[in-house]
Design a protein around this motif. Structure first.
Motif, mmCIF file in Angstrom:
data_model
loop_
_atom_site.group_PDB
_atom_site.id
_atom_site.type_symbol
_atom_site.label_atom_id
_atom_site.label_comp_id
_atom_site.label_asym_id
_atom_site.label_seq_id
_atom_site.Cartn_x
_atom_site.Cartn_y
_atom_site.Cartn_z
ATOM 1 N N THR A 356 -26.316 5.774 -16.707
ATOM 2 C CA THR A 356 -25.492 5.213 -15.638
ATOM 3 C C THR A 356 -25.979 3.816 -15.255
ATOM 4 N N THR A 357 -27.301 3.649 -15.204
ATOM 5 C CA THR A 357 -27.870 2.338 -14.901
ATOM 6 C C THR A 357 -27.536 1.327 -15.994
ATOM 7 N N ALA A 358 -27.570 1.755 -17.236
ATOM 8 C CA ALA A 358 -27.228 0.875 -18.350
ATOM 9 C C ALA A 358 -25.773 0.426 -18.273
ATOM 10 N N VAL A 359 -24.870 1.354 -17.951
ATOM 11 C CA VAL A 359 -23.454 1.013 -17.801
ATOM 12 C C VAL A 359 -23.264 0.042 -16.647
ATOM 13 N N SER A 360 -23.931 0.316 -15.524
ATOM 14 C CA SER A 360 -23.838 -0.569 -14.357
ATOM 15 C C SER A 360 -24.364 -1.961 -14.684
ATOM 16 N N THR A 361 -25.497 -2.018 -15.385
ATOM 17 C CA THR A 361 -26.078 -3.307 -15.757
ATOM 18 C C THR A 361 -25.149 -4.085 -16.676
ATOM 19 N N ALA A 362 -24.442 -3.377 -17.550
ATOM 20 C CA ALA A 362 -23.551 -4.025 -18.508
ATOM 21 C C ALA A 362 -22.254 -4.505 -17.869
ATOM 22 N N THR A 363 -21.882 -3.958 -16.715
ATOM 23 C CA THR A 363 -20.600 -4.314 -16.096
ATOM 24 C C THR A 363 -20.732 -5.100 -14.800
ATOM 25 N N VAL A 364 -21.865 -4.957 -14.105
ATOM 26 C CA VAL A 364 -21.959 -5.509 -12.755
ATOM 27 C C VAL A 364 -21.921 -7.032 -12.742
ATOM 28 N N VAL A 365 -22.391 -7.691 -13.816
ATOM 29 C CA VAL A 365 -22.448 -9.150 -13.807
ATOM 30 C C VAL A 365 -21.049 -9.742 -13.757
ATOM 31 N N TRP A 366 -20.190 -9.355 -14.718
ATOM 32 C CA TRP A 366 -18.842 -9.945 -14.727
ATOM 33 C C TRP A 366 -17.931 -9.315 -13.680
ATOM 34 N N ALA A 367 -17.991 -7.998 -13.515
ATOM 35 C CA ALA A 367 -17.143 -7.346 -12.516
ATOM 36 C C ALA A 367 -17.554 -7.759 -11.113
ATOM 37 N N GLY A 368 -18.867 -7.803 -10.868
ATOM 38 C CA GLY A 368 -19.353 -8.221 -9.559
ATOM 39 C C GLY A 368 -18.988 -9.653 -9.249
ATOM 40 N N ALA A 369 -19.052 -10.532 -10.275
ATOM 41 C CA ALA A 369 -18.708 -11.942 -10.066
ATOM 42 C C ALA A 369 -17.238 -12.097 -9.693
ATOM 43 N N ILE A 370 -16.354 -11.414 -10.437
ATOM 44 C CA ILE A 370 -14.921 -11.502 -10.150
ATOM 45 C C ILE A 370 -14.610 -10.880 -8.791
ATOM 46 N N ASN A 371 -15.241 -9.740 -8.518
ATOM 47 C CA ASN A 371 -15.028 -9.066 -7.244
ATOM 48 C C ASN A 371 -15.436 -9.955 -6.078
ATOM 49 N N ALA A 372 -16.675 -10.483 -6.131
ATOM 50 C CA ALA A 372 -17.160 -11.334 -5.045
ATOM 51 C C ALA A 372 -16.347 -12.606 -4.928
ATOM 52 N N MET A 373 -16.037 -13.209 -6.066
ATOM 53 C CA MET A 373 -15.274 -14.460 -6.077
ATOM 54 C C MET A 373 -13.941 -14.299 -5.369
ATOM 55 N N PHE A 374 -13.159 -13.297 -5.777
ATOM 56 C CA PHE A 374 -11.814 -13.174 -5.243
ATOM 57 C C PHE A 374 -11.768 -12.449 -3.903
#
Length: 539
Positions: A356-374
């Motif tokens: 679960t941590t590996a999946v989160s690490t693989a997605t949080v950078v781009w998903a988190g950036a788009i989420n925070a940005m918009f």
């Protein structure tokens, strides 16, 4: 389921909002380096030579008729000008955290496997996240409040809101930091093994230095983003992304010192080196930003009332707390949902937590950036349009941004899916963890896409409308039952494996999004425009 450069930032005009990016069209030629909020000269108070905002003694509120006409092209230009620096900033900050996880996941020293270190750091983060989240509510409200202040022409009110945010965040964070020293005991009570508890407890203690500096940095970033100056934070973030990676290399593996006999071939601090590097980065980063924006450039002058306690009247303090306190519950609920899910997944074993941590690490950078940005851009732009009295423009801005986000996320998911194994393999060298993570990554990607769209509603439009209580209600009566309750049923009653937990997460995210859209479709945007103007006018 954010560089510090010369004494004058070339990317932003020193004239503040006097030559801004127009909300209805992007200026042609080279004159595109002004502030990024999208404020027109008509938005400047009449006392400063503009129109559309009442002078002192005028009881009328500014109407949208005085504002430039809304166009999709112009709004997209304003969203992009304000949003892409936010996205890069958040990308870099999440990449800093992911860098720590990657170094931990590849550390083979000591007496444990990389998967054990990765699971311990994840469980440490689970507890410390719950501790630092509540005070962060006092900086999350800045996007909407400062955006409304600028939109209504009361620009110095943005500085009042910043000072309120700094005070309440710093004071409220202190008691929560005590918990960093009891992570080991907390995890013991939750039934984790002695080895994992010992590793996680040690890791947490080295993270105790950064919560207040990091919270204040977010206050400063959100303040400057809301008034149209997001780019310096972006440069600062890019610089510290590389600084943090360098510090990880040094503190985890010893860096160049492991090859230097004069240094005793020092091989670093190992596992806790990642926490040390993050603490160093997140303490130096706000200091660099404050020195540049407040001391060197003095970029706050146009939006700053000075340090005067008379500015902090009871009505202003009450209004800030009215917006901030409900958000405490929202953030706590959100953190509880995320961390409780991790706790429930732990019932499937340490490998499931690591996957679960590996999946989160693989997605949080781009998903988190788009989420925070918009999310932040929507909160600022919706608040800005409502502050001007234009509810229709606020509504159109939201749906326009949502369409852009969906298109971006769909493209990213389509690009990542064929390379699921290679993507998660970047996060750890433990092949059993990679195998489990690659199996659930597709469902994780879809759930992430739906979760970001939902966050645009709760953290974006509802925040911009000033409906913090609604966000808390949705968190308590929708998010928690569907997330914690649903996952608990899936794991504890149906004894499902990790893949089915992620598939349930997709269904739950889809239902949450449908409920949020129902509230948005039923919104009285003109009413929220009146309330936003009255909120700033009465201050």
């Amino acid at each position: 389921m954010s560089g510090v450069g010369t004494g004058k930032d070339d990317s932003e005009s020193e004239s503040g909002l006097e030559q801004p990016l127009l909300p209805n069209e992007q200026r042609e030629g080279a004159d595109q380096e002004g502030d990024d909020l999208g404020v027109h000269d008509d938005d400047v108070p009449a006392s400063e030579g503009g129109v559309g905002v009442p002078m002192a003694g005028d009881d009328s509120l500014p109407s949208s008729a005085a504002a430039p006409p809304f166009t999709s092209r112009g709004e997209l230009a304003a969203i992009w000008a304000l949003g892409w620096p936010m996205g890069v900033s958040y990308f870099c900050r999440m990449a800093m955290a992911s860098t720590d996880s990657i170094f931990v996941g590849h550390y083979n020293g000591g007496d444990h496997h990389p998967g054990d270190y990765l699971a311990a750091s994840a469980l440490s983060d689970m507890v410390t996240t719950l501790l630092v989240v509540p005070p962060l509510a006092f900086n999350q409200v800045l996007n909407a409040l400062c955006g409304q202040a600028v939109g209504s022409g009361k620009k110095k009110m943005a500085g009042v809101w910043l000072q309120q945010s700094l005070f309440w965040l710093g004071i409220s964070m202190l008691p929560f930091m005590v918990g960093f020293f009891y992570v080991k005991e907390i995890l013991h009570l939750l039934g984790f093994s002695d080895v994992i508890c010992q590793l996680a407890g040690t890791y947490a203690k080295y993270n105790v230095f950064w919560p207040i500096p990091n919270g204040w940095y977010q206050c400063m970033r959100f303040y400057f983003q809301a008034v149209g100056k997001p780019r310096p934070a972006m440069y600062n973030s890019i610089g510290f992304l590389f600084i943090n990676a360098l510090l990880n290399w040094v503190f985890v593996f010893g860096g160049p010192f492991r090859h230097m006999a004069i240094c005793g071939n020092w091989r670093g601090l190992g596992f806790v080196g990642a926490a040390v590097s993050l603490s160093c980065s997140r303490c130096m980063q706000p200091l660099a930003y404050w020195l540049y924006m407040f001391v060197w450039r003095r970029a706050h002058r146009e939006f700053w009332p000075g340090w005067d306690m008379r500015e902090h009247t009871w009505p202003r303090t009450k209004e800030f707390l009215t917006q901030g306190v409900p958000l405490v519950g929202t953030l706590v609920f959100g953190a509880v949902v995320g961390q409780a899910t991790t706790l429930l997944v732990s019932k499937l074993g340490t490998d499931a937590v690591a996957a679960t941590t590996a999946v989160s690490t693989a997605t949080v950078v781009w998903a988190g950036a788009i989420n925070a940005m918009f999310s932040m851009v929507i909160a600022v732009r919706v608040g800005f349009h409502l502050g001007r009295g234009d509810g229709a423009a606020a509504r159109r801005s939201f749906w326009l941004a949502t369409a852009v986000v969906f298109a971006m996320l769909a493209v990213i998911v389509a690009l990542v899916l064929p390379f699921s194994w290679q993507t998660v393999a970047l996060t750890t060298s433990d092949m059993s963890v990679v195998r489990n993570a690659a199996r659930v990554l597709p469902a994780g990607l879809i759930a992430t896409l739906l979760g970001v769209l939902n966050s645009l509603c709760t953290g974006g439009v509802f925040s911009g409308q000033g409906r913090q209580v609604l966000v808390t209600v949705l968190s308590f009566f929708v998010d928690i039952p569907l997330s914690i309750g649903g996952v608990a049923v899936v794991i504890l009653y149906f004894h499902a494996d990790l893949l089915h937990v992620y598939l349930y997460g997709v269904a739950a995210a889809l239902l949450e999004l449908a409920i949020a859209y129902a509230f948005i479709l039923a919104s009285d945007w003109n009413r929220y425009a009146r309330e936003a103007q009255e909120r700033q006018a009465k201050m």
